[in-house]
Design a protein around this motif. Sequence first.
Motif, mmCIF file in Angstrom:
data_model
loop_
_atom_site.group_PDB
_atom_site.id
_atom_site.type_symbol
_atom_site.label_atom_id
_atom_site.label_comp_id
_atom_site.label_asym_id
_atom_site.label_seq_id
_atom_site.Cartn_x
_atom_site.Cartn_y
_atom_site.Cartn_z
ATOM 1 N N ASN A 168 -4.570 3.327 -5.328
ATOM 2 C CA ASN A 168 -4.468 1.878 -5.532
ATOM 3 C C ASN A 168 -3.640 1.156 -4.472
ATOM 4 O O ASN A 168 -3.570 -0.071 -4.477
ATOM 5 C CB ASN A 168 -3.946 1.547 -6.936
ATOM 6 N N LEU A 169 -3.042 1.893 -3.567
ATOM 7 C CA LEU A 169 -2.229 1.212 -2.545
ATOM 8 C C LEU A 169 -3.103 0.449 -1.542
ATOM 9 O O LEU A 169 -2.609 -0.408 -0.817
ATOM 10 C CB LEU A 169 -1.276 2.195 -1.873
ATOM 11 N N GLU B 93 -0.447 -8.446 -8.087
ATOM 12 C CA GLU B 93 0.939 -8.097 -8.442
ATOM 13 C C GLU B 93 1.946 -8.332 -7.307
ATOM 14 O O GLU B 93 2.760 -7.450 -7.010
ATOM 15 C CB GLU B 93 1.011 -6.634 -8.902
ATOM 16 N N TYR C 15 4.951 -5.861 -5.812
ATOM 17 C CA TYR C 15 4.714 -5.139 -4.553
ATOM 18 C C TYR C 15 4.769 -6.014 -3.304
ATOM 19 O O TYR C 15 4.580 -5.507 -2.204
ATOM 20 C CB TYR C 15 3.356 -4.425 -4.625
ATOM 21 N N ILE D 288 7.578 1.415 -3.134
ATOM 22 C CA ILE D 288 7.841 0.021 -2.775
ATOM 23 C C ILE D 288 8.751 -0.615 -3.823
ATOM 24 O O ILE D 288 9.719 -1.298 -3.492
ATOM 25 C CB ILE D 288 6.504 -0.747 -2.675
ATOM 26 N N SER D 289 8.415 -0.383 -5.079
ATOM 27 C CA SER D 289 9.193 -0.966 -6.180
ATOM 28 C C SER D 289 10.306 -0.013 -6.604
ATOM 29 O O SER D 289 10.275 1.184 -6.277
ATOM 30 C CB SER D 289 8.270 -1.246 -7.375
ATOM 31 N N ARG E 148 11.589 0.027 -13.958
ATOM 32 C CA ARG E 148 10.292 -0.293 -14.561
ATOM 33 C C ARG E 148 10.048 0.573 -15.807
ATOM 34 O O ARG E 148 10.998 1.073 -16.403
ATOM 35 C CB ARG E 148 9.199 -0.118 -13.495
HETATM 36 O O1 CA2 Z 1 6.305 1.236 -6.140
HETATM 37 C C1 CA2 Z 1 5.467 1.993 -5.639
HETATM 38 O O2 CA2 Z 1 5.294 2.095 -4.411
HETATM 39 C C2 CA2 Z 1 4.570 2.825 -6.555
HETATM 40 O O3 CA2 Z 1 4.379 4.096 -5.946
HETATM 41 C C3 CA2 Z 1 3.265 2.078 -6.645
HETATM 42 C C4 CA2 Z 1 2.266 2.704 -7.617
HETATM 43 C C5 CA2 Z 1 2.933 2.956 -8.965
HETATM 44 O O4 CA2 Z 1 2.041 3.651 -9.820
HETATM 45 C C6 CA2 Z 1 4.223 3.747 -8.839
HETATM 46 O O5 CA2 Z 1 4.797 3.907 -10.109
HETATM 47 C C7 CA2 Z 1 5.179 3.040 -7.920
HETATM 48 C C8 CA2 Z 1 1.074 1.780 -7.843
HETATM 49 C C9 CA2 Z 1 0.377 1.372 -6.604
HETATM 50 C C10 CA2 Z 1 -0.600 0.308 -6.954
HETATM 51 O O6 CA2 Z 1 -0.447 -0.724 -6.031
HETATM 52 C C11 CA2 Z 1 -1.029 -1.918 -6.288
HETATM 53 C C12 CA2 Z 1 -0.751 -2.923 -5.401
HETATM 54 C C13 CA2 Z 1 -1.275 -4.170 -5.621
HETATM 55 C C14 CA2 Z 1 -2.112 -4.405 -6.690
HETATM 56 C C15 CA2 Z 1 -2.386 -3.389 -7.580
HETATM 57 C C16 CA2 Z 1 -1.848 -2.140 -7.357
#
Ligand code: CA2
Length: 147
Positions: A11-12, A19, A23, A106-107, A112
Motif C-alpha cells: 500500500n505504500l 490519509e 502519512y 513514516i508514522s 496508533r
Molecule cells: O507508518 C508506516 O510507514 C507504516 O509502515 C505504514 C503502513 C502501516 O500498515 C504500518 O502500520 C505503518 C501502511 C502503509 C499504507 O500507506 C498508505 C498511504 C496512503 C494511503 C493509504 C495507505
Amino acid sequence: MKTVYVLNGPNLNLLGTREPAVYGSQTLADVEKLCADACEKWGLKLEFRQSNHEGTLIDWIHEAGKLHAQGELLGVVFNAGAYTHTSVALHDATKGTGITLIELHISNVHAREAFRHHSYLAPAARAVMCGLGVAGYPLAIEALTRI
Ligand code: CA2
C-alpha cells in the motif's frame, strides 16, 4: 560504491493519495527522490523498490543478502508496511542474512492502534525508526553510513 536497498511494502504505492494526516502528502516518487539525493550525497548506489507482495519482498531481502555476502551492500532501509505486524516470513528472511537492516515507518506506530505496536521484523533489524514522516528515509540512509 556500495548499494543501499530501500524497500517498501504493501500500500505504500498509495502514499500522497490518501490519509495525508497520517502519512503526509508526498508521493512514493517524492520519497524516491529524497533517497536518491541522500545516496548521491553519501556516494551510494540506490535500489528503490515497492511491492504489495510478501514473496517479492522476501526475494528482495535474499537478493540484498547475496550482495552483502559479496561485500557490495551497505544496508537495507525497509518499510514493510502492515507486513511488519504479521510476517514471520520476513523475519526469517532477514535473520541470518547478516545484512544491516533498518526498520522504518513514516508514522509513529506506537501512537496508533495496538495491532501496530508489535513488529516481527524488529528482532531481526539493527535499528527501528518511526514517526519522522518521509524525512525518516534519508535519515535512515545517513544512519547506515554511520553505524
Ligand atoms: O507508518 C508506516 O510507514 C507504516 O509502515 C505504514 C503502513 C502501516 O500498515 C504500518 O502500520 C505503518 C501502511 C502503509 C499504507 O500507506 C498508505 C498511504 C496512503 C494511503 C493509504 C495507505
